[in-house]
Write a protein that holds these residues in place. Structure first.
Motif, PDB file in Angstrom:
ATOM      1  N   HIS A  66      42.761  -5.340  46.683  1.00  0.00           N
ATOM      2  CA  HIS A  66      42.402  -4.089  47.352  1.00  0.00           C
ATOM      3  C   HIS A  66      43.466  -3.726  48.393  1.00  0.00           C
ATOM      4  O   HIS A  66      43.931  -2.590  48.470  1.00  0.00           O
ATOM      5  CB  HIS A  66      41.026  -4.286  47.999  1.00  0.00           C
ATOM      6  CG  HIS A  66      40.360  -3.032  48.432  1.00  0.00           C
ATOM      7  ND1 HIS A  66      39.089  -3.013  48.951  1.00  0.00           N
ATOM      8  CD2 HIS A  66      40.773  -1.745  48.443  1.00  0.00           C
ATOM      9  CE1 HIS A  66      38.755  -1.774  49.252  1.00  0.00           C
ATOM     10  NE2 HIS A  66      39.766  -0.981  48.963  1.00  0.00           N
ATOM     11  N   ASP A  91      45.542  -0.847  46.622  1.00  0.00           N
ATOM     12  CA  ASP A  91      44.929   0.439  46.977  1.00  0.00           C
ATOM     13  C   ASP A  91      45.333   0.889  48.378  1.00  0.00           C
ATOM     14  O   ASP A  91      45.770   2.013  48.575  1.00  0.00           O
ATOM     15  CB  ASP A  91      43.412   0.319  46.829  1.00  0.00           C
ATOM     16  CG  ASP A  91      43.055  -0.102  45.411  1.00  0.00           C
ATOM     17  OD1 ASP A  91      43.198   0.731  44.510  1.00  0.00           O
ATOM     18  OD2 ASP A  91      42.711  -1.280  45.198  1.00  0.00           O
ATOM     19  N   HIS A 112      40.909   2.624  55.012  1.00  0.00           N
ATOM     20  CA  HIS A 112      41.092   1.258  54.504  1.00  0.00           C
ATOM     21  C   HIS A 112      41.311   0.273  55.640  1.00  0.00           C
ATOM     22  O   HIS A 112      40.762  -0.839  55.637  1.00  0.00           O
ATOM     23  CB  HIS A 112      42.270   1.196  53.511  1.00  0.00           C
ATOM     24  CG  HIS A 112      41.873   1.544  52.114  1.00  0.00           C
ATOM     25  ND1 HIS A 112      42.208   2.714  51.499  1.00  0.00           N
ATOM     26  CD2 HIS A 112      41.116   0.853  51.218  1.00  0.00           C
ATOM     27  CE1 HIS A 112      41.692   2.743  50.278  1.00  0.00           C
ATOM     28  NE2 HIS A 112      41.018   1.621  50.082  1.00  0.00           N
ATOM     29  N   TRP A 154      33.225   6.908  50.775  1.00  0.00           N
ATOM     30  CA  TRP A 154      33.057   6.004  51.901  1.00  0.00           C
ATOM     31  C   TRP A 154      31.727   6.273  52.574  1.00  0.00           C
ATOM     32  O   TRP A 154      31.258   7.407  52.581  1.00  0.00           O
ATOM     33  CB  TRP A 154      34.147   6.261  52.949  1.00  0.00           C
ATOM     34  CG  TRP A 154      35.535   6.114  52.431  1.00  0.00           C
ATOM     35  CD1 TRP A 154      36.270   7.070  51.788  1.00  0.00           C
ATOM     36  CD2 TRP A 154      36.352   4.945  52.502  1.00  0.00           C
ATOM     37  NE1 TRP A 154      37.496   6.560  51.467  1.00  0.00           N
ATOM     38  CE2 TRP A 154      37.578   5.271  51.900  1.00  0.00           C
ATOM     39  CE3 TRP A 154      36.166   3.669  53.028  1.00  0.00           C
ATOM     40  CZ2 TRP A 154      38.621   4.357  51.795  1.00  0.00           C
ATOM     41  CZ3 TRP A 154      37.199   2.761  52.930  1.00  0.00           C
ATOM     42  CH2 TRP A 154      38.418   3.098  52.310  1.00  0.00           C
ATOM     43  N   ASP A 165      33.891   0.830  51.737  1.00  0.00           N
ATOM     44  CA  ASP A 165      34.647   1.492  50.675  1.00  0.00           C
ATOM     45  C   ASP A 165      33.803   1.441  49.407  1.00  0.00           C
ATOM     46  O   ASP A 165      33.432   0.360  48.945  1.00  0.00           O
ATOM     47  CB  ASP A 165      35.965   0.718  50.493  1.00  0.00           C
ATOM     48  CG  ASP A 165      36.940   1.413  49.563  1.00  0.00           C
ATOM     49  OD1 ASP A 165      36.497   2.234  48.739  1.00  0.00           O
ATOM     50  OD2 ASP A 165      38.150   1.111  49.664  1.00  0.00           O
ATOM     51  N   HIS A 217      37.369   0.240  42.892  1.00  0.00           N
ATOM     52  CA  HIS A 217      38.392  -0.790  43.106  1.00  0.00           C
ATOM     53  C   HIS A 217      38.000  -1.747  44.238  1.00  0.00           C
ATOM     54  O   HIS A 217      38.524  -2.841  44.337  1.00  0.00           O
ATOM     55  CB  HIS A 217      39.769  -0.152  43.387  1.00  0.00           C
ATOM     56  CG  HIS A 217      39.849   0.607  44.676  1.00  0.00           C
ATOM     57  ND1 HIS A 217      40.264   1.929  44.765  1.00  0.00           N
ATOM     58  CD2 HIS A 217      39.577   0.242  45.947  1.00  0.00           C
ATOM     59  CE1 HIS A 217      40.244   2.314  46.026  1.00  0.00           C
ATOM     60  NE2 HIS A 217      39.821   1.316  46.756  1.00  0.00           N
TER      61      HIS A 217
HETATM   62 FE   LIG Z   1      39.711   1.132  48.723  1.00  0.00          FE
END
Ligand SMILES: [Fe+2]
Length: 318
Positions: free
Chosen positions: A26, A30, A75, A124, A158, A162
């Motif tokens: 992650h 990402d 993130h 989110w 999140d 993913h």
């Molecule tokens: Fe993410």
């Protein structure tokens, strides 16, 4: 400008039921992509000459920049939300959540419901502090594009696939439960402490009448609803009211230029509230005049339009 990568805040090997492999993938794939995309867009924007570039091209780049920046920031917040034991909220944080959600349990249920509703989608769920009202709200944000204006997110989950697919497959419920077990509440609380230091937006100040007491439309409405005695006087100027079609229910209109003529009609034992069109000038001036004459008078902030915006009752003005 270029954005630098933030080191992973949580320690992946300490997480309970979320593997280091998932966090590493992650973080690297990402989060890393979002940050690299952000820098590539920033570079493209810098290379553009806004004087000659098509407005649509600038606009598209700025939209992409906002999405990549939000993805990067969220993130970082997400990784910084993990690494605790999830259940034990520090006292201050528990108190703030109970104040704004009724109880920690209720907050938890709402947060989990919002997260599970995003299963199979992308987005989110954020716990966000809003300085305007000094309170916390849960927010569900699809993609990276929505945010509460002026809000400061302090906890993020999140819900892009993913974020859980490697460990949990399509079982988003199990992922959400694992996330909740790993919330680092001490870190959330330190972000909360920073957030509450942000001042709310400046309030409207009536500099000419710094001492004049004002009531909000909500306070006036509460008094009316409770049947408390209150004399409400609409003092919108005559030239304005000749065009006005409505008047606040429960108010009488009096010409602010002829206070001397009607001041004898009002009672000194009951509070008086005056207001004008927007609450700037004439309502305050009239309240001030009445106070000097010994009345318990105050003005209604925001005037006629604040009352209407609050959907207060009005009637035809004749
Ligand atoms: Fe993410």
């Amino acid at each position: 400008m270029r954005y630098n990568i933030a080191p992973l805040y949580c320690r992946p090997w300490t997480l309970n039921g979320i593997t280091p492999r998932l966090i590493e993938s992650h973080y690297e794939n990402d989060y890393g992509s979002a940050l690299n995309r952000l820098n590539a867009i920033a570079e493209e924007i810098e290379a553009l000459d806004p004087a000659t570039a098509p407005a649509r091209a600038i606009s598209r780049l700025k939209r992409d920049e906002a999405a990549a920046l939000n993805s990067t920031l969220l993130h970082e917040l997400y990784f910084a939300s993990l690494g605790g034991d999830g259940r034990a909220l520090p006292e201050e944080m528990a108190g703030a959540i109970a104040r704004d959600f009724g109880s920690v349990q209720r907050w938890r249920q709402e947060f989990i419901a919002l997260a599970e509703a995003l299963a199979g989608g992308s987005g989110w769920v954020l716990l966000t502090y809003v300085p305007r009202d000094g309170r916390l709200v849960n927010q569900s944000a699809e993609d990276h594009s929505q945010s509460i204006s002026g809000g400061i997110p302090i906890l993020a989950i999140d819900m892009y696939e993913h974020a859980y697919h490697l460990d949990f497959g399509a079982n988003a419920t199990a992922y959400v439960a694992a996330f909740m077990r790993n919330i680092d509440w001490a870190a959330v609380q330190s972000r909360y402490r920073n957030a509450v230091k942000v001042e709310p937006p400046p309030k409207l100040v009536q500099r000419q009448w710094p001492e004049l007491p004002a009531m909000t439309v909500e306070e006036v409405k509460a008094m009316l609803d409770a049947g408390q005695p209150i004399q409400i006087i609409d003092t919108r100027p005559r030239h304005y009211t000749t065009r006005a079609q409505d008047i606040m229910e429960g108010a009488v209109w009096r010409d602010p230029e002829r206070v001397d003529e009607w001041i004898g009609e009002i009672s000194k034992t009951e509070p008086v509230v005056t207001f004008c069109v927007y609450g700037f000038h004439i309502g305050c001036e009239t309240a001030e005049t009445l106070r000097k004459a010994g009345f318990d008078a105050r003005c209604m902030a925001g005037g006629h339009y604040a009352w209407k915006a609050k959907k207060g009752a009005v009637k035809l003005f004749e």
